[in-house]
Design an enzyme around this catalytic site. Structure first.
Site, PDB file in Angstrom:
ATOM      1  CG  HIS A 180      -8.935  31.254 -34.362  1.00  0.00           C
ATOM      2  ND1 HIS A 180      -9.218  29.930 -34.112  1.00  0.00           N
ATOM      3  CD2 HIS A 180      -8.915  31.870 -33.149  1.00  0.00           C
ATOM      4  CE1 HIS A 180      -9.346  29.745 -32.801  1.00  0.00           C
ATOM      5  NE2 HIS A 180      -9.181  30.889 -32.195  1.00  0.00           N
TER       6      HIS A 180
ATOM      7  CG  HIS B  25      -7.019  35.500 -32.230  1.00  0.00           C
ATOM      8  ND1 HIS B  25      -5.832  35.011 -32.729  1.00  0.00           N
ATOM      9  CD2 HIS B  25      -7.528  34.531 -31.434  1.00  0.00           C
ATOM     10  CE1 HIS B  25      -5.635  33.783 -32.254  1.00  0.00           C
ATOM     11  NE2 HIS B  25      -6.641  33.467 -31.461  1.00  0.00           N
TER      12      HIS B  25
ATOM     13  CD  GLU C 143      14.311  17.319 -20.042  1.00  0.00           C
ATOM     14  OE1 GLU C 143      13.863  18.470 -20.294  1.00  0.00           O
ATOM     15  OE2 GLU C 143      15.272  17.121 -19.268  1.00  0.00           O
TER      16      GLU C 143
ATOM     17  CG  HIS D  32      15.927  13.947  -9.820  1.00  0.00           C
ATOM     18  ND1 HIS D  32      15.756  15.232  -9.371  1.00  0.00           N
ATOM     19  CD2 HIS D  32      16.816  14.028 -10.840  1.00  0.00           C
ATOM     20  CE1 HIS D  32      16.539  16.039 -10.074  1.00  0.00           C
ATOM     21  NE2 HIS D  32      17.186  15.336 -10.972  1.00  0.00           N
TER      22      HIS D  32
END
Lengths: 657, 657
Positions: free
Chosen positions: A27, A258, A405, A467
């Protein structure tokens, strides 16, 4: 006559075009667009010495938009980092080069962190900035006093982890952190507005950052903005208004520029427009000199810093910490705790055993810095009396990460890469999915971080299948260079903690139970048995016909099944396997002996079977989960899903015929 | 005398306290804090009919803060949903009940989506709101005209996925979406400010939402805010300023009252303060009547809607789409394409084959709605001529999701749950890590979504290890109820697409290559061989001594290895295994036949070994990856990591001795 800064930036542009063109991939869009910003940063602001990539007090530079790696390689080459010669630039993206497609930490000196998966760099940088403030608080600003600079693109800021990272940085007022946003309104699919109409400046302001925009091609204004950034009392975001592939003639500003899209003729035209007459991979001498001067401008600062270090009473501890070496006697208290546990045989959840292990480890290793994603009480990650890492008390060693997290795991990587700290964190194992991209990057980089992940099976109970991890242990075991520990009791948990903290180039996951388990290691061993990854915990009482393998909370199930079988005269041995990765590193002879050759082999684990066939064979017995869990008290679930000593014994008996 | 709305809210509070107390686990803090907001919403605004939880034009209610499940169960019970009797409320969080710890879609009628992992609800809701607008554009607002309401907490808004979801909603101006933020400054670790000092209202405003705050205990003001929300031209966030455990006496406002923490005496005191004299799980008759009235208030609206449906010329198509049934002849063009591919034997990347399959599938199934996380050209997910889903043209069937893999996957779940659409998306396989929490939730809920994930191995080449999945196929195979397809060529890719779209209660991952592969299915089969999950692709030429198993791009490697071995007279059969999950669902006899009993079994896959022992045994040969990849051209990497026909043949010969 001094070399024009614009020319210096053009050197980045030309090298990027050349390298991408030669590799036929990569790139050039971002490197060309951000060449001006990077030139101002690296020549006027970034504190570094190209001859010492490992100088502890250097500024950290993070290319969060890692696909623009040629920007970084160009800078490293131009400023004189030894690892990135022009030959390396020529070998961009080739086998064995120091210039891989995305920057890789540990592979190329001068690269501070591996980037490419978008958003990771900015989140990792937050951890670096946290480590810097923490160590400054511990060792003083005469030894630790540097900044973290990030270049990030639209993609980085779209990723969710950017939200978590930016919130953390805002909360802790990390004013040594500056993000340079390549604000070029361009993404791969087209103009960024195809998918993004938000106001990034307003967003970061809402997080408590100081923000401003700047023309990303005006060197004077860029310098003013960077100066402004160094004077703020909070993290800073500068939206650099740039044009992608700046300088690439007709392709300038085109979203399609790009990646590798410039034709030979276009490159020639671009070079001509820049007044660039040299062939590919050649640079004007005066320009090289100017860049090399920039690479040396930190020498005096570094030497002065080394002088301070030489006379600092904290030098020994500082150097030890930065080298990642543990203090003398780091494990003394933990070893005594293990010996005591063998006798005391405490029955508790392994998360509680982990908390006890930390009680002995944390005070002995001042580099350890803990935390949790808002589950402190459940994760048992907090050692009583620890101060919180907070503004202005950055000396605190416990981080309240919030429900983040992913940002937490990425920031831990950054802390470990920065050096001087050994981070550990807490969340539920099921949420390892949230942090997985950062866990992986840590594994790829060899970052010493410990992910404490409690509530590791259907033993979670009433919270139900959302969970209850059933596939997470397996899916983490699939990841290279990650130690997945699932200890069975107090002794194994403490042993595994010792191994995790000692694993200098490998991250660890501690899979720990919510529910109580009996002690299984009740005899002194004289060595860390968990270090073998798997070991025979109980020999058969009569000639061995059966081997039962288990981990964590199911080791007790296997032992109880063994009792049932032995009572019927069926010789049964039990193998505990707290860490498969360490087991695989043993000798073939050891592994064969542990696996054994009994008539029947069975495994018990409250998770999916995947991977267990390596121990029990494709025709072995597996007692575990076949699908998702359910909501009910834990004991009820173990019964309902038939993960019981009786079920194991029944299956073995049936197999024996 | 009409029943006071405050009393009605108290019914939620009392039921929540009682159920949590009885279960000895769960969370009353949020239900009690948001009882007032929920009461106003459900009695005055939410369009629903408790007797018809599946009414297509109902409003969707999403409890993103899923731990507060008792809020939802109380509402379902009080308004008269049959599935949630008082017995079910009493059995909160017990085995087999309709009231599991977190709300579970498909388990309890009236629950619109499974929540619990924070942030998922809000992101899923964005997909529901997108589906609503899309179907309104397709079928008209006389059939589709409803809102999506979300209750989210601090944790949901801290999660990164909330950023992605909110950006998407802002970009597409989803004005039928309202998020009610339980703004109680409370998280598990303490006051939210321990980890959060951002300004959520300013943040959402930056995304293009309309925002305001309201006293979450003032029914009149709540109603005014909800009315305001229905009149905005963009998505709305209302910060409901509440006190956690409102009504719980001394525990009100206490962060520790989030979960099961109220003592007997405290509950008694709280009941008394509310003027509540009945024993647990009993409700005053007038109050029940008032709530049941609320549960019936949508009946007239529903009947009027049914009248419109009955006379609509679009009724048949609408009902078919909402039922998830494919149109007649959905696979005709695809089947013809498969037949043609058998003859044409096109050599191309499987991502291109996927694009070709979509060219035939997408026009035939108007429910399909595609998209990519900013990798449209790389993922081959775009079918030429498709309009973009956009404001105001919601009829468009291609979504530019931006670099938001997680938000995309979660929104796809919401689209599928809403019904009437079959979403598929695109990203790189390595970024399945980013979307994993949503992939898992889709698997748990049985949502029909297709995750197109290209660049599925080291075949990625120059982009290097950050972009090369090595463990992802294994880790996805570990997940229950997920079909992981890794097809080998044009025929298998089209077959797998057919299977994915037909899997009504299972999400799918299509792992597809960047690099070109030869055709391997070159003979007409008369059936979808991929439907068996694994099948013998090539029989041995001489008596079979060897079986080679492979998937995807390595099937060609196995076939070439077979040629080498057969040339030496070593009879070698080849098994292609595009979908392990479907293979496991076959009869034992079929499976045994496919696996066979040759002297040597070997597997070839450009990923880690985990799971393969099921096919090849613990002593089988595995040719694949042992760690992370590297940056270099793909062919160079296959050589360097020795995943070649020669390496396979060598290993087999060595084993045969």
């Amino acid at each position: 006559m001094p070399v024009s800064p614009v020319k210096m930036a053009d050197a980045i542009r030309v090298l990027s075009m050349d390298a991408v063109h030669r590799a036929k991939s990569g790139h050039q869009g971002m490197p060309m667009g951000m060449a001006d910003v990077a030139t101002v940063l690296w020549t006027k602001f970034l504190k570094f010495d190209a001859s010492r990539p490992d100088w502890a007090d250097r500024d950290r530079f993070v290319l969060s938009a890692g696909h623009g790696s040629m920007l970084l390689y160009a800078l490293l080459h131009l400023t004189g980092f030894k690892a990135v010669t022009m030959d390396q630039v020529r070998n961009f993206r080739q086998w064995g080069s120091n210039t891989p497609g995305h920057p890789e930490f540990g592979h190329t000196p001068g690269v501070e962190t591996t980037t490419g998966p978008l958003g990771q760099g900015i989140a990792t940088a937050v951890g670096m900035a946290m480590a810097e403030r923490h160590l400054a608080a511990r060792f003083g600003e005469d030894l630790v006093d540097h900044r973290t600079w990030v270049i990030a693109g639209d993609g980085c800021l779209m990723e969710g982890v950017s939200h978590e990272a930016a919130s953390i940085a805002g909360r802790f007022r990390l004013n040594r952190l500056t993000v340079l946003f390549d604000d070029n309104n361009t993404t791969i699919d087209g103009e960024a507005t195809i998918a993004e109409t938000g106001d990034q400046l307003a967003r970061f302001k809402a997080y408590g950052w100081a923000v401003r925009a700047v023309d990303g091609h005006d060197h004077g204004k860029i310098a003013a903005a960077l100066r402004w950034a160094t004077k703020q009392d909070r993290p800073t975001l500068i939206a650099c208004r740039t044009r992608i592939s700046k300088g690439a003639g007709p392709k300038e500003g085109d979203p399609h520029s790009h990646g590798y899209t410039l034709f030979d003729g276009e490159i020639a035209e671009a070079r001509k427009a820049m007044g660039w007459n040299l062939p590919p991979f050649e640079l004007p001498e005066d320009l090289v000199k100017a860049w090399r001067r920039a690479g040396r401008k930190g020498v005096r600062t570094r030497k002065s810093w080394q002088g301070r270090l030489a006379t600092s009473p904290k030098a020994g501890d500082f150097q030890r910490a930065m080298a990642g070496e543990l203090p003398a006697g780091a494990f003394e208290a933990l070893d005594a705790h293990i010996a005591a546990a063998v006798d005391a045989r405490p029955a508790a959840a392994t998360r509680q055993h982990s908390g006890s292990a930390l009680d002995h480890l944390f005070p002995a290793i001042p580099e350890m810095i803990g935390g949790s994603a808002d589950l402190t009480g459940s994760n048992n990650t907090f050692v009583k009396g620890t101060a919180a890492f907070d503004v202005p008390d950055y000396a605190g060693r416990y981080v309240h990460w919030g429900v983040r997290e992913h940002g937490m795991a990425a920031a831990m990587n950054g802390m470990a890469l920065h050096g001087g700290v050994i981070p550990f964190s807490g969340t539920f194992l099921v949420f390892s999915d949230y942090s997985r991209p950062a866990i992986r990057l840590g594994a790829l980089m060899g970052a010493r971080v410990v992910h404490v992940m409690t509530h590791d099976s259907i033993g979670v109970g009433e919270d139900g299948p959302t969970h209850q991890p059933v596939e997470h242990v397996a899916s983490l075991r699939a990841m290279p260079n990650l130690l997945v520990f699932r200890p069975a009791d107090a002794v194994e948990t403490a042993e595994c903690w010792k191994l995790a903290v000692s694993a200098r180039t490998t991250p660890s996951v501690m899979a720990l139970s919510r529910q109580k388990v009996p002690a299984v290691r009740t005899a002194a061993s004289g060595e860390n048995l968990s270090a073998h990854g798997a070991y025979q915990l109980a020999a058969a009482g009569s000639p061995a016909r059966v081997t039962l393998f288990a981990t964590g909370t199911e080791v007790a199930v296997a032992l109880a099944a063994r009792d049932l079988l032995e009572a019927e005269g069926i010789g049964t041995r039990v193998v505990s396997a707290p860490c498969w990765e360490l087991f695989e590193a043993q000798t073939d002879r050891y592994k064969a002996a542990v696996i054994g050759e009994t008539e029947v082999r069975a495994a018990v684990e409250a998770g999916v079977r995947m991977g267990w066939d390596r121990f029990i064979g494709a025709d072995g017995i597996f007692v575990g989960m076949k699908g998702f869990g359910a909501s009910a008290p834990a004991e009820r679930l173990y019964e309902a899903f038939a993960i019981t000593p009786q079920a194991v014994a029944d299956a073995v008996r049936q197999k024996l015929g």
